[in-house]
Design a protein around this motif. Structure first.
Motif, PDB file in Angstrom:
ATOM      1  N   ASN A 115       0.816  -1.209   0.000  1.00  0.00           N
ATOM      2  CA  ASN A 115       0.000   0.000   0.000  1.00  0.00           C
ATOM      3  C   ASN A 115       0.850   1.259   0.000  1.00  0.00           C
ATOM      4  N   PHE A 116       2.107   1.171   0.381  1.00  0.00           N
ATOM      5  CA  PHE A 116       2.970   2.340   0.430  1.00  0.00           C
ATOM      6  C   PHE A 116       3.549   2.619  -0.946  1.00  0.00           C
ATOM      7  N   LYS A 117       3.583   3.870  -1.285  1.00  0.00           N
ATOM      8  CA  LYS A 117       4.171   4.293  -2.543  1.00  0.00           C
ATOM      9  C   LYS A 117       5.200   5.380  -2.233  1.00  0.00           C
ATOM     10  N   PHE A 118       6.268   5.367  -2.982  1.00  0.00           N
ATOM     11  CA  PHE A 118       7.332   6.345  -2.834  1.00  0.00           C
ATOM     12  C   PHE A 118       7.670   6.894  -4.205  1.00  0.00           C
ATOM     13  N   ASN A 119       8.290   8.041  -4.221  1.00  0.00           N
ATOM     14  CA  ASN A 119       8.822   8.599  -5.463  1.00  0.00           C
ATOM     15  C   ASN A 119      10.330   8.415  -5.404  1.00  0.00           C
TER      16      ASN A 119
END
Length: 154
Positions: A30-34
């Motif tokens: 569920n975690f998203k990073f750039n």
């Protein structure tokens, strides 16, 4: 008849043992990073596999950018030898350093190491392919561990 009774007893014992899947409640998907890879060094094959896994967790629409300097190493050493002196088992170690960078300063360093012992085969082509598969699996595992550590860091 006895087999049915034993089966029922065993079923009830193991059905209430409290087993939970290890990754069932994992929130890393569920975690998203750039992610932005500033620099990569070391083993290119490992770096490419790590980069491909990190793309699964990447979202370019996010404002906060996680800048990473990636350094990976791969080593293969002999563990045991047979009577003729040929290596029969190898130890493969993949170590990756993730340096989190902000304003050209290193903020945090995360080092992840994976090890595995493998048997040597007489077919060198098969051995090479097996080692590549191991490198791929270990590097993907390292990338997932990095995302898990990054979620706890953020």
């Amino acid at each position: 008849m006895q087999k049915n009774i034993i089966f029922i007893i065993v079923f009830f014992i193991f059905s209430s043992c409290g087993y939970n899947s290890l990754y069932k409640n994992s929130n890393t998907k569920n975690f998203k990073f750039n992610f932005e890879l500033i620099q990569t060094s070391g083993d290119k094959y490992i770096n490419n596999n790590i980069t491909s896994v990190l793309k699964n967790y990447s979202d370019k629409n996010l404002k906060d950018i996680v800048k990473i300097k990636l350094n990976s190493s791969y080593s293969k050493s002999s563990i045991s030898r047979d009577k003729k002196g040929k290596t029969s088992k190898f130890n493969i170690v993949v170590t990756t350093d993730f340096n989190l960078v902000d304003n050209d300063k290193m903020v945090k360093k995360i080092t992840i190491t994976e090890k595995i012992a493998i048997k040597n085969t007489s077919d060198s082509f098969q051995q090479k392919n097996y080692e590549l598969k191991i490198k791929k699996d270990l590097s993907r595992s390292i990338a997932r561990q990095f995302v898990e550590k990054l979620t706890s860091y953020k």
